[in-house]
Write an enzyme that holds these catalytic residues in place. Structure first.
Site, short mmCIF file in Angstrom:
data_model
loop_
_atom_site.label_atom_id
_atom_site.label_comp_id
_atom_site.label_asym_id
_atom_site.label_seq_id
_atom_site.Cartn_x
_atom_site.Cartn_y
_atom_site.Cartn_z
N LYS A 28 134.05 100.79 -23.64
CA LYS A 28 135.05 99.76 -23.86
C LYS A 28 134.39 98.38 -23.90
CE LYS A 28 139.15 100.47 -22.30
NZ LYS A 28 139.99 100.98 -21.27
N ARG A 97 139.82 96.91 -16.15
CA ARG A 97 139.82 98.18 -16.87
C ARG A 97 138.50 98.93 -16.70
NH1 ARG A 97 143.49 98.09 -21.40
NH2 ARG A 97 144.77 96.26 -21.21
N GLY A 106 141.70 108.17 -19.74
CA GLY A 106 142.70 108.26 -18.68
C GLY A 106 142.20 108.78 -17.34
N MET A 108 139.92 107.46 -15.26
CA MET A 108 139.67 106.47 -14.22
C MET A 108 140.78 105.43 -14.24
SD MET A 108 135.61 106.12 -14.55
CE MET A 108 135.70 106.00 -16.29
N ARG A 317 137.08 102.58 -30.35
CA ARG A 317 136.08 103.58 -30.02
C ARG A 317 136.11 104.67 -31.08
NH1 ARG A 317 139.29 105.95 -24.75
NH2 ARG A 317 141.13 106.55 -25.87
N HIS A 433 148.40 111.08 -23.06
CA HIS A 433 147.26 111.72 -22.42
C HIS A 433 147.19 113.21 -22.75
CE1 HIS A 433 144.16 112.18 -19.59
NE2 HIS A 433 144.75 113.28 -19.19
N ARG A 539 125.03 147.26 -30.87
CA ARG A 539 124.94 148.02 -29.61
C ARG A 539 125.55 149.40 -29.85
NH1 ARG A 539 126.49 142.58 -27.45
NH2 ARG A 539 125.05 142.04 -25.76
N GLU A 709 113.41 141.67 -22.58
CA GLU A 709 114.48 141.45 -21.61
C GLU A 709 113.98 141.40 -20.18
OE1 GLU A 709 118.32 143.65 -22.98
OE2 GLU A 709 116.64 144.99 -23.34
N SER A 728 113.12 140.86 -30.12
CA SER A 728 114.37 140.12 -30.03
C SER A 728 114.60 139.81 -28.56
CB SER A 728 115.52 140.96 -30.59
OG SER A 728 116.72 140.25 -30.47
N GLY A 730 116.35 139.39 -25.44
CA GLY A 730 117.65 139.73 -24.87
C GLY A 730 117.83 138.84 -23.65
N THR A 731 118.33 137.65 -23.91
CA THR A 731 118.33 136.65 -22.82
C THR A 731 119.43 136.89 -21.79
OG1 THR A 731 119.46 135.25 -24.40
CG2 THR A 731 117.13 134.80 -24.03
N ASN A 732 120.34 137.82 -22.06
CA ASN A 732 121.30 138.15 -21.00
C ASN A 732 120.55 138.84 -19.87
OD1 ASN A 732 123.21 137.30 -22.83
ND2 ASN A 732 123.73 139.37 -23.50
N ASP A 733 119.81 139.89 -20.22
CA ASP A 733 119.04 140.57 -19.19
C ASP A 733 117.86 139.73 -18.73
OD1 ASP A 733 120.01 143.14 -18.33
OD2 ASP A 733 119.92 143.74 -20.42
N CYS A 796 119.00 137.70 -29.24
CA CYS A 796 120.33 138.31 -29.44
C CYS A 796 121.18 138.24 -28.18
CB CYS A 796 120.21 139.73 -29.95
SG CYS A 796 119.37 140.83 -28.80
N TYR A 816 115.04 133.81 -36.10
CA TYR A 816 116.50 133.86 -36.21
C TYR A 816 117.16 133.85 -34.84
CZ TYR A 816 116.23 138.83 -34.96
OH TYR A 816 116.01 140.00 -34.30
C1 PEP Z 1 120.63 140.99 -23.62
O1 PEP Z 1 120.27 141.50 -22.56
O2 PEP Z 1 120.47 139.79 -23.87
C2 PEP Z 1 121.29 141.80 -24.63
C3 PEP Z 1 121.63 141.26 -25.79
O3 PEP Z 1 121.62 143.06 -24.30
P1 PEP Z 1 122.93 143.45 -23.45
O4 PEP Z 1 123.77 142.22 -23.33
O5 PEP Z 1 123.58 144.53 -24.23
O6 PEP Z 1 122.34 143.91 -22.19
MG MG Z 2 120.22 143.65 -22.43
#
Ligand code: PEP
Ligand code: MG
Length: 849
Positions: A28, A97, A106, A108, A317, A433, A539, A709, A728, A730-733, A796, A816
């Site tokens: 502001k 203000r 809104g 603050m 703004r 708001h 999967r 993984e 690939s 597997g960033t979840n595991d 993935c 990718y």
């Molecule tokens: C992972 O582990 O990132 C993955 C893609 O495999 P999942 O989620 O099936 O374990």
């Molecule tokens: Mg996995």
């Protein structure tokens, strides 16, 4: 602290140059300063910097020198306006203000009419010859000041000055302060303090705004929209914030102050009506808005006041807008030559795109509209009515679909809005708001619904003549403003031309390819429609469920020997093959990565209590593991029971051959082995894969690779790469195993506490932990490519569709990212923005920055 000409400064007049821009002056403040310097009519005033706020929050008191600086700037303001703060005859009044560097609408506090007292209210009445106006100003001050500075809770229906003062005395034990300077000092402190109000904290967490940047405070000469019929106040946009269409768009209220519009207390009139009623001010407004949009080269959201026919701008703004509006405005502005295509790409928040993928009311549904309101935020939602934000939060968190129904929403309702599927209010306009917040979140909102009447005590509501109770089902359509009792069928939205245009531009810029995670032909087709360039993760375990298949899978698991297992697997094979054929056909010409069986086998069996016979009970007990996520799963299954993976590879090979014979084109097959930690695992599984592929489909080309993984896989990526055509991540595991946090046991439990308590700034299962998990990925990339320079690299895990993580993958040089079909557009845009940001950084460095 900022120094200016060698002198430490906390306060800047609007017409003084200040280095430090938005970070120092807040959004502001910088807007007011820039408008003043452009010669746009803005009331006089000054900004107390975010430096001062940070110092206040750190020290727990006003920093040394600040009060003296404020005193000097008040003197300058007095000289400029020809009025004095606290003057009993013709008092200078100011608004105080809030305004942080990142807009938090809104969240603050703001206090208007600071400087009025019992004595000076009479002076104001005399000089304006308008006693009613003067009393109205005083009433507002007592209300706002009491509520924000001293936590007074007034009775909602009392608006009489004497009774309000009485309530103030009752709650604080003191009379309403009569000293204007004291009012100003405490108002400034209250705004600093409001940085840490619960609603501001919730908002910051929702939008990932840092907790330590603080707010600036703007002290602005009051101009009055409530002086009579030639006065007004309003909010307007240079383009429609819901659709992006060009043209003036907004609302105003005659004889009112700004808070009446934004708080949704009175429902305002469309801005077009002002053309007739206040023609000169209207023309001036139109001209000023065009100038501001040209200057900022972006769609603006403006607050203005007209005092006795004279226009003043109080704020400008960058406008919060829906994704549809963001796309349309970006495409139009690029067409108008106002911005470049790269800027158009950079303007779109990738996270917002999924708003366009929100459901709408089924156009063929038969429905009876019970009431109508303003179409404040598009999309449709269906859920149970809840009448307060706490209940909405509680039930929403428990997984119930709820619609928050309120007279009007105040910023304090933010936690309920976050958890609700949509918002319906009886009062308030498009700029209330509720509307602003819902649009930012992509939630449907119908505001100002006149046919709505709420009885909070009885927990009931009347809607267009129907009586309803809390808990009943409602459907709201924020695109048209319709409200329907009961549930109406929703349909997925259509992607429009602007969306295609911007994503097309993004595709020309990005280097990362974008694939999708999809397990069936339907999802594959959807992914392709959204621009996926292949399947990065199919999967296969999902294919094992279903009435016909599960009993055969269970037979396979329960078999006492290999022959029994093979017999069941032979019967599963045709199912798998037909699934693969459908996916290959849907993705013709694009690569499809099929991941072999991953979950622990017990997931396919019932619980011990539900076991139907003794053999099943014994097998369930035998498969029982203390930590199944770290047990017999992933490639460990294929190593221990090769016949399972053999069947899967055979099904892939036969499906590929069948599709080739049918269509003339061979699918692009990639076979992926999960949870590999040792090169020897992949060596054996590659051998298995090659053997079966050679037996079944010698002419089909394919790649054989692995997921990364486990930390060990990243660390020994050079050895593993010898047997892999691709990796690939597997960033979840990889996140679970690197952080030692089980996703199932962290989210909703200690991780929630960690996030609320600030141990972690972000959920590492949503946005990649770049320092930890990311470092392992970097090692994996370097060692993998070191051993095999041409190895294909992707990701993935869920992070493959999260913008900051996509940017990280770009910097890492992956080939990718792969994410769920609905996030493919998000990833396409984020990948392009990563290139643009990299370019901007390179230019900065080249310029010696
Ligand atoms: C992972 O582990 O990132 C993955 C893609 O495999 P999942 O989620 O099936 O374990
Ligand atoms: Mg996995």
């Amino acid at each position: 602290m900022t120094t200016f000409g060698g002198v430490a400064r906390f306060v800047f007049d609007f017409d003084e140059p200040a280095e430090g821009g938005r970070e120092l002056l807040g959004g502001k403040g910088i807007g007011l300063a820039e408008m003043t310097q452009l010669g746009i009519p803005v009331p006089a005033g000054f900004t107390i910097t975010t430096d001062a706020c940070r110092a206040y929050l750190r020290e727990g008191g006003l920093p040394e020198g600040l009060e003296e600086e404020i005193r000097r700037h008040v003197e300058r303001l007095e000289a400029r306006t020809g009025k004095r703060l606290g003057d009993p005859n013709d008092p200078l009044l100011v608004s105080v203000r809030s305004g942080a560097a990142i807009s938090m609408p809104g969240m603050m506090d703001t206090i208007l009419n600071v400087g009025l007292s019992d004595e000076s209210v009479a002076g104001l009445a005399r000089t304006t010859q308008n006693e009613e106006f003067a009393r109205d100003c005083y009433r507002r001050l007592i209300e706002m000041y009491g509520e924000t500075v001293d936590d007074v809770s007034y009775d909602r229906d009392v608006h009489d000055v004497d009774r309000l003062k009485e309530a103030y005395r009752r709650d604080t034990g003191r009379d309403f302060p009569q000293d204007a300077r004291e009012q100003l000092r405490r108002a400034v402190i209250a705004v600093f303090e409001s940085w840490n109000s619960p609603r501001a904290q919730v908002y910051r967490r929702t939008y990932d705004i840092p907790d330590d940047i603080g707010t600036a405070v703007n002290v602005v000469q009051m101009v009055f929209g409530n002086k009579g019929d030639r006065s007004a106040t309003g909010v307007c946009f240079t383009r429609n914030p819901s659709t992006g269409e060009q043209g003036l768009y907004g609302e105003y209220l005659v004889n009112a102050q700004g808070e009446d519009v934004v708080a949704g207390i009175r429902t305002p009139q469309p801005i077009e009506e002002m053309r007739e009623r206040l023609p000169e001010a209207f023309d001036r407004l139109v001209e000023t808005m065009a100038r501001l949009e040209q200057h900022y080269r972006d769609m603006q959201d403006i607050e203005f006041t007209i005092e006795d026919g004279t226009l003043y701008l109080l704020q400008t703004r960058s406008a919060k807008r829906t994704a549809a509006a963001a796309l349309k405005a970006a495409v139009d502005m690029a067409g108008e030559g106002l911005i470049s295509r790269d800027e158009a790409i950079a303007r779109i928040d990738p996270g917002q795109l999924d708003q366009l993928l929100h459901p709408m009311l089924d156009p063929n549904a038969e429905l009876e509209v019970a009431a109508r309101g303003l179409n404040a935020s598009p999309g449709a939602a269906c859920g149970h009515v809840v009448l307060d934000a706490d209940t909405a939060e509680e039930r929403g968190k428990a997984g119930e679909a709820v619609i928050l129904v309120r007279w009007e929403t105040t910023p304090d309702d933010i936690h309920g809005v976050i958890q609700a599927k949509g918002v319906l209010t009886a009062h308030g306009g498009m700029t209330s708001h509720a509307a602003v917040v819902a649009r930012g979140m992509g939630k449907p909102c119908v505001a100002g619904c006149e046919g709505l009447d709420i009885d909070l005590d009885a927990r009931t509501l009347r809607l267009g003549g129907h009586q309803l109770r809390e808990g009943d089902t409602l459907t709201i359509d924020g695109t048209t403003g319709r409200v329907v009792i009961g549930e109406v069928a929703l349909v997925p939205p259509q992607i429009n031309e602007d969306f295609e245009t911007v994503l097309g531009w993004a595709d020309d810029v990005r280097r990362l390819r974008v694939r999708a995670n999809a397990d069936n032909a339907g999802d594959s087709a959807k992914a392709r429609e959204f621009g996926a360039q292949g399947i990065g993760l199919c999967r296969t375990e999902h294919m094992f469920f279903g009435d016909e298949r599960l009993p055969v899978v269970q037979e396979m698991i329960l078999a006492s020997d290999e022959a029994g297992r093979r017999d069941a697997l032979d019967r599963l094979l045709p199912f798998q093959q037909s699934d693969f054929e459908a996916i290959f056909e849907a993705m013709a010409g694009l690569p499809v990565t099929i991941r072999l069986l991953d979950p622990p086998l017990h997931e396919f069996l019932p619980s011990l209590d539900e076991a139907t016979d003794e053999r099943m009970r014994r097998r369930i007990k035998a498969l029982d593991e203390t930590n199944p996520m770290l047990g017999t799963r992933g490639c460990r299954l294929g190593i221990q029971w090769p016949e399972i993976y053999e069947m899967q590879v055979r099904a892939i090979a036969r499906a590929a051959r069948a599709v080739q014979e049918r269509t003339g084109d061979a699918p692009l097959v990639e076979i992926m082995h999960p949870l590999v930690g040792f090169a020897e695992e992949l060596r054996r599984l590659r051998e298995l894969t090659e053997r079966i592929m050679a037996e079944e489909a010698p002419a089909i080309e394919y790649l054989c690779g692995t997921m990364i993984e486990l930390p060990r896989a990243a660390l020994r990526a050079d050895e593993i790469a010898e047997h892999a055509d691709f990796f690939s991540f597997g960033t979840n595991d990889l996140t679970q195993t690197t952080l030692g946090m089980s996703r199932d046991d962290a989210e909703g439990k200690f991780l929630t506490f960690y996030l609320e308590d600030g141990v972690l700034a972000q959920n590492p299962f949503e946005t990649l932990d770049q320092d930890g998990v990311g470092d392992l990925m970097r090692i994996g990339v370097d060692r993998g490519r070191g051993a095999k320079p041409g190895i294909k690299l992707g990701i993935c895990g869920e992070h493959g569709g999260e913008p900051a993580s996509v940017e990280f993958c770009h910097r890492l040089g992956l080939d990718y990212v792969s994410c769920s079909p609905y996030r493919v557009p998000v990833a396409r845009l984020a990948a392009a923005q990563a290139v643009l940001r990299e370019g901007a950084r390179a230019e900065y460095v080249a310029a010696g920055g």
